[in-house]
Design an enzyme around this catalytic site. Structure first.
Site, PDB file in Angstrom:
ATOM      1  CG  ASP A   1      -1.517   0.670   1.419  1.00 44.40           C
ATOM      2  OD1 ASP A   1      -1.746   2.234   0.115  1.00 44.40           O
ATOM      3  OD2 ASP A   1      -3.642   0.476   1.533  1.00 44.40           O
TER       4      ASP A   1
ATOM      5  CB  THR B   1      -1.139 -10.306 -10.032  1.00 47.08           C
ATOM      6  OG1 THR B   1      -0.597  -8.872 -10.238  1.00 47.08           O
ATOM      7  CG2 THR B   1       0.157 -11.295  -9.828  1.00 47.08           C
TER       8      THR B   1
ATOM      9  CE  LYS C   1      -6.150  11.133   0.709  1.00 45.18           C
ATOM     10  NZ  LYS C   1      -7.668  10.942   1.348  1.00 45.18           N
TER      11      LYS C   1
END
Length: 221
Positions: free
Chosen positions: A125, A197, A129
């Site tokens: 991840d 993927t 921000k």
């Protein structure tokens, strides 16, 4: 989880999911509760650990392609683990186990020192921000945990489709005394063992460049 994933979890968790002693949180690992990989897999073999395995496409493909190696998938999202179990069972895999736990605690407490041949962190991840950047996995605090788990000469492989995160990853390792780059130039070549993927295809379709990095664990003094 879907009904199929719920059924898969109930039927396959005893076969694939490692039992983890918890600390305070539901996905924590209690200090001192390490595993013995040779006991878990019933043999001594090279060990590959994927952190943030998602739905398991990469690790299931790796386990099926390399039956001579053992594999551990680390993930906190139960639906992804359930999907991984279903695919692993469909492929008849015996060289794959799953861990439902926070990755840093797995590296620090669950895996023995120097027991891992490769650690994979593919598309973590990015927390894109700025106010959330501190949540990123690949940060200075991650290095001693990874270096503890890796054997001398073991490799940490990284990949991301987020340029700013890739630059941060590389910066984190610039002064890392425990690791040496395992590539020449700015970026490592695409790791041939990483299956393409849907997530990676989506990044490419959006015009994002996939960047790989690889670092080798230096010999302990």
């Amino acid at each position: 989880m879907s009904d199929a994933q719920e059924r898969g979890w109930a039927e396959l968790a005893p076969r694939y999911l490692l039992t983890v002693e918890r600390d305070a949180a539901a996905t924590s690992v209690r200090p001192g509760s390490g595993i013995d990989p040779a006991e878990v897999f019933g043999r001594t073999a090279p060990l590959i650990v994927e952190i943030g395995s998602g739905q398991g496409h990469a690790i299931v493909h790796a386990a099926a392609t390399h039956p001579e190696r053992d594999h551990v998938a680390v993930e906190v999202f139960r639906a992804g683990l359930a999907r991984t179990m279903l695919d692993a069972a469909r492929a008849g895999l015996e060289n794959l186990r799953l861990v439902e736990a926070n990755a840093p605690e797995v590296l620090e407490h669950l895996l023995p020192d120097g027991s891992v041949d490769e650690i994979w962190v593919f598309f973590p991840d990015p927390w894109h921000k700025t106010k959330h950047n501190k949540r990123r996995l690949i940060a200075p605090a991650f290095l001693p945990l990874a270096s503890r788990a890796l054997r001398d000469g073991g490799v940490l492989r990284l990949a991301t489709d987020w340029e700013e995160y890739a630059l941060q990853m590389r910066e984190v390792f610039t002064d890392a005394s425990e690791f040496a780059p395992d590539f020449d130039g700015e970026w490592a070549p695409r790791f041939e063992g990483r299956v393409m993927t849907a997530f990676e295809r989506k990044g490419l379709a959006k015009g994002r460049e996939i960047r790989d990095l690889a670092y080798r664990r230096r010999e302990r003094l």
